[in-house]
Design an enzyme around this catalytic site. Sequence first.
Site, PDB file in Angstrom:
ATOM      1  N   HIS A 267       0.859  -1.201   0.000  1.00 15.10           N
ATOM      2  CA  HIS A 267       0.000   0.000   0.000  1.00 15.10           C
ATOM      3  C   HIS A 267       0.891   1.246   0.000  1.00 15.10           C
ATOM      4  O   HIS A 267       1.687   1.416  -0.921  1.00 15.10           O
ATOM      5  CB  HIS A 267      -0.933  -0.083   1.221  1.00 15.10           C
ATOM      6  CG  HIS A 267      -2.006   0.956   1.290  1.00 15.10           C
ATOM      7  ND1 HIS A 267      -2.415   1.731   0.228  1.00 15.10           N
ATOM      8  CD2 HIS A 267      -2.794   1.334   2.329  1.00 15.10           C
ATOM      9  CE1 HIS A 267      -3.386   2.532   0.612  1.00 15.10           C
ATOM     10  NE2 HIS A 267      -3.633   2.323   1.883  1.00 15.10           N
ATOM     11  N   HIS A 310      -2.260  -2.395  -9.481  1.00 12.33           N
ATOM     12  CA  HIS A 310      -3.212  -1.709  -8.603  1.00 12.33           C
ATOM     13  C   HIS A 310      -4.484  -2.537  -8.531  1.00 12.33           C
ATOM     14  O   HIS A 310      -4.895  -3.144  -9.532  1.00 12.33           O
ATOM     15  CB  HIS A 310      -3.538  -0.314  -9.153  1.00 12.33           C
ATOM     16  CG  HIS A 310      -4.149   0.576  -8.129  1.00 12.33           C
ATOM     17  ND1 HIS A 310      -5.483   0.517  -7.810  1.00 12.33           N
ATOM     18  CD2 HIS A 310      -3.592   1.506  -7.336  1.00 12.33           C
ATOM     19  CE1 HIS A 310      -5.728   1.402  -6.858  1.00 12.33           C
ATOM     20  NE2 HIS A 310      -4.609   2.013  -6.552  1.00 12.33           N
ATOM     21  N   ASP A 368       2.793   5.476  -6.806  1.00 16.68           N
ATOM     22  CA  ASP A 368       4.044   5.409  -6.020  1.00 16.68           C
ATOM     23  C   ASP A 368       5.288   5.273  -6.871  1.00 16.68           C
ATOM     24  O   ASP A 368       6.397   5.336  -6.353  1.00 16.68           O
ATOM     25  CB  ASP A 368       3.969   4.221  -5.054  1.00 16.68           C
ATOM     26  CG  ASP A 368       2.894   4.439  -4.015  1.00 16.68           C
ATOM     27  OD1 ASP A 368       1.950   3.647  -3.942  1.00 16.68           O
ATOM     28  OD2 ASP A 368       2.984   5.462  -3.303  1.00 16.68           O
TER      29      ASP A 368
HETATM   30  C1  SDX Z   1      -1.345   2.174  -3.351  1.00 18.17           C
HETATM   31  O1  SDX Z   1      -6.104   0.818  -3.117  1.00 18.17           O
HETATM   32  C2  SDX Z   1      -5.610   2.005  -3.377  1.00 18.17           C
HETATM   33  O2  SDX Z   1      -6.339   2.893  -3.841  1.00 18.17           O
HETATM   34  C3  SDX Z   1      -4.142   2.171  -3.007  1.00 18.17           C
HETATM   35  C4  SDX Z   1      -3.481   3.493  -3.441  1.00 18.17           C
HETATM   36  C5  SDX Z   1      -4.085   4.672  -2.724  1.00 18.17           C
HETATM   37  O3  SDX Z   1      -3.964   5.790  -3.225  1.00 18.17           O
HETATM   38  O4  SDX Z   1      -4.584   4.478  -1.573  1.00 18.17           O
HETATM   39  O5  SDX Z   1      -3.622   3.672  -4.839  1.00 18.17           O
HETATM   40  C6  SDX Z   1      -1.980   3.489  -3.102  1.00 18.17           C
HETATM   41  O6  SDX Z   1      -1.310   1.351  -2.463  1.00 18.17           O
HETATM   42  C7  SDX Z   1      -0.836   1.865  -4.752  1.00 18.17           C
HETATM   43  C8  SDX Z   1      -0.291   0.407  -4.847  1.00 18.17           C
HETATM   44  C9  SDX Z   1       1.148   0.436  -4.312  1.00 18.17           C
HETATM   45  N1  SDX Z   1       1.665  -0.986  -4.220  1.00 18.17           N
HETATM   46  C10 SDX Z   1       2.660  -1.390  -5.016  1.00 18.17           C
HETATM   47  O7  SDX Z   1       3.146  -0.737  -5.954  1.00 18.17           O
HETATM   48  C11 SDX Z   1       3.189  -2.773  -4.650  1.00 18.17           C
HETATM   49  C12 SDX Z   1       3.333  -3.626  -5.923  1.00 18.17           C
HETATM   50  N2  SDX Z   1       1.969  -3.957  -6.387  1.00 18.17           N
HETATM   51  C13 SDX Z   1       1.375  -5.191  -5.947  1.00 18.17           C
HETATM   52  O8  SDX Z   1       1.742  -5.624  -4.692  1.00 18.17           O
HETATM   53  C14 SDX Z   1      -0.081  -5.339  -6.352  1.00 18.17           C
HETATM   54  O9  SDX Z   1      -0.162  -4.928  -7.644  1.00 18.17           O
HETATM   55  C15 SDX Z   1      -1.154  -4.656  -5.536  1.00 18.17           C
HETATM   56  C16 SDX Z   1      -1.077  -5.016  -4.090  1.00 18.17           C
HETATM   57  C17 SDX Z   1      -1.064  -3.179  -5.690  1.00 18.17           C
HETATM   58  C18 SDX Z   1      -2.504  -5.133  -6.091  1.00 18.17           C
HETATM   59  O10 SDX Z   1      -2.595  -6.477  -5.823  1.00 18.17           O
HETATM   60  P1  SDX Z   1      -3.923  -7.300  -6.212  1.00 18.17           P
HETATM   61  O11 SDX Z   1      -4.942  -6.439  -6.842  1.00 18.17           O
HETATM   62  O12 SDX Z   1      -4.321  -8.113  -5.020  1.00 18.17           O
HETATM   63  O13 SDX Z   1      -3.431  -8.203  -7.372  1.00 18.17           O
HETATM   64  P2  SDX Z   1      -2.694  -9.599  -7.191  1.00 18.17           P
HETATM   65  O14 SDX Z   1      -1.661  -9.496  -6.111  1.00 18.17           O
HETATM   66  O15 SDX Z   1      -3.743 -10.643  -7.074  1.00 18.17           O
HETATM   67  O16 SDX Z   1      -1.905  -9.732  -8.571  1.00 18.17           O
HETATM   68  C19 SDX Z   1      -2.537 -10.248  -9.731  1.00 18.17           C
HETATM   69  C20 SDX Z   1      -1.401 -10.881 -10.514  1.00 18.17           C
HETATM   70  C21 SDX Z   1      -0.597 -11.920  -9.716  1.00 18.17           C
HETATM   71  O17 SDX Z   1       0.007 -12.791 -10.649  1.00 18.17           O
HETATM   72  P3  SDX Z   1      -0.745 -14.224 -10.990  1.00 18.17           P
HETATM   73  O18 SDX Z   1      -1.189 -14.825  -9.680  1.00 18.17           O
HETATM   74  O19 SDX Z   1      -1.896 -13.851 -11.883  1.00 18.17           O
HETATM   75  O20 SDX Z   1       0.295 -15.038 -11.705  1.00 18.17           O
HETATM   76  O21 SDX Z   1      -0.457  -9.853 -10.871  1.00 18.17           O
HETATM   77  C22 SDX Z   1       0.810 -10.149 -10.265  1.00 18.17           C
HETATM   78  C23 SDX Z   1       0.542 -11.109  -9.123  1.00 18.17           C
HETATM   79  O22 SDX Z   1       1.685 -11.914  -8.868  1.00 18.17           O
HETATM   80  N3  SDX Z   1       1.337  -8.875  -9.778  1.00 18.17           N
HETATM   81  C24 SDX Z   1       2.597  -8.490  -9.912  1.00 18.17           C
HETATM   82  C25 SDX Z   1       2.643  -7.200  -9.345  1.00 18.17           C
HETATM   83  N4  SDX Z   1       1.435  -6.849  -8.897  1.00 18.17           N
HETATM   84  C26 SDX Z   1       0.623  -7.899  -9.156  1.00 18.17           C
HETATM   85  N5  SDX Z   1       3.679  -9.112 -10.429  1.00 18.17           N
HETATM   86  C27 SDX Z   1       4.841  -8.407 -10.395  1.00 18.17           C
HETATM   87  N6  SDX Z   1       4.979  -7.152  -9.884  1.00 18.17           N
HETATM   88  C28 SDX Z   1       3.903  -6.525  -9.355  1.00 18.17           C
HETATM   89  N7  SDX Z   1       4.020  -5.314  -8.859  1.00 18.17           N
END
Ligand code: SDX
Length: 429
Positions: A267, A310, A368
Amino acid sequence: MLVTRTARLVIDDSEVSIELPIYSPSIGQDVIDVRPLTAEGIFTYDPGFVSTAACESSITFIDGDRGILMHRGYPIEQLARHSSYVELCYLLLFGELPNSSQYTEFDARVRNHTLVHAQIANFFQGFRRDAHPMAILCGVVGGLSAFYHDHTDNSDPEDRLISAVRLVAKMPTIAAMSYKYALGQPFRPPRNDLKYAENFLYMMFSTPCESYEVNPVYSKALERILMLHADHEQNASTSTVRLAGSTGANPFACISAGIAALWGPAHGGANEAVLNMLDEIGDDSEENIQRFIDRAKDRNDPFRLMGFGHRVYNSFDPRARVMKETCDEVLAELGKADDPKLRIAKRLEQIALEDEYFVQRKLYPNVDFYSGIILRAMGIPTNMFTVIFAVSRTIGWIAHWNEMVAGGLKIGRPRQLYSGEKRRDYPAR
Ligand code: SDX
């Protein structure tokens, strides 16, 4: 809420058919009211709340497919370019842009609440000098209710506004104090003659030894960063604030809970994690960057491309676009256009936007991804990045808290799918 349609749930192998009202929003997705399921002894199941609308709100709207973010109907791109953080605070709290006298009064009210009680400085002595500033922020903000209990009647709109102004006004002061404490430098009191972002930078970087002028490039960039992070619908930390607030807890305790939730690297902690990732990647050679891209795609490797992906945006995060422009502007004005971290970030983005793994999963740069590069260029240490996110998001948290409390409290209490042991007796011994 207007019932526009009805869903009918028919459960096979039974005669049960349940009518569920469907409500239509002013814009966005319809919602199915599943509350009638309780009478049938059935719960909905939605780990992570991927498809659950937990509340009704009129503050912020996001369209994840079209990359739209609006606050009270105004697109974030326009607000970030033409508004100010304090004006945006007014908009988020009251629902309309202030006229000039309303703005002047609100701005003066914020400026006149930036001081914290002198004894709050004693809180810091309990922390080690190398404590993470988010740990300090969590603790100190949670303790504010011990100092400001004169207006904590949540049912009184004026009390709620006083707490909201106090929190928006004092967060930069406490954040700057956590930075000074880590340096071992004396705390710098806020100045009422400075604007919000200017004052924050002044409290962070000025010292008693000499006069200090805030760099206008920095204050303009920080103002934009604060606006881009101000609110984002029902994200994890805002939902945490709402859940804590639903118990009737005081606003300071609720915001402290939001700070704790924001700290997670998935997050708000992602901006710090992005810079740590860019440091880990090190050099911007093609094979080195590709190696990290491959690691991010490897399910067996915990490495993730921080700043990408996201829960809601299946396209570009509109804030990331403005942040990228701001990054280019700031680095160019500081003569750092060729910043090696920026080169790596731009190459990562380019590769990710073409690579099937990221394209198929709709993983785009989020808010971010670029903010940390700007903050580092301004001389702000990495461990202060999420603190700055928390300072900005305080208005979003308290606007949602206020909206929820004003609408009447109902304690939040999710249920579960139980998969544990059936009843069993304690063995006779
Ligand atoms: C913020 O919610 C908000 O509004 C948040 C925010 C706000 O203003 O409040 O916008 C701020 O928190 C932005 C997000 C910051 N986080 C990151 O940048 C961390 C990296 N991102 C991930 O951890 C992830 O993308 C999330 C947590 C942001 C979202 O996760 P989800 O929606 O639960 O998606 P998921 O983990 O189920 O991923 C789906 C797929 C998976 O692969 P498969 O199982 O399909 O093989 O996408 C992959 C994940 O492994 N994946 C990534 C990835 N993010 C998701 N693979 C590599 N790198 C990534 N960053």
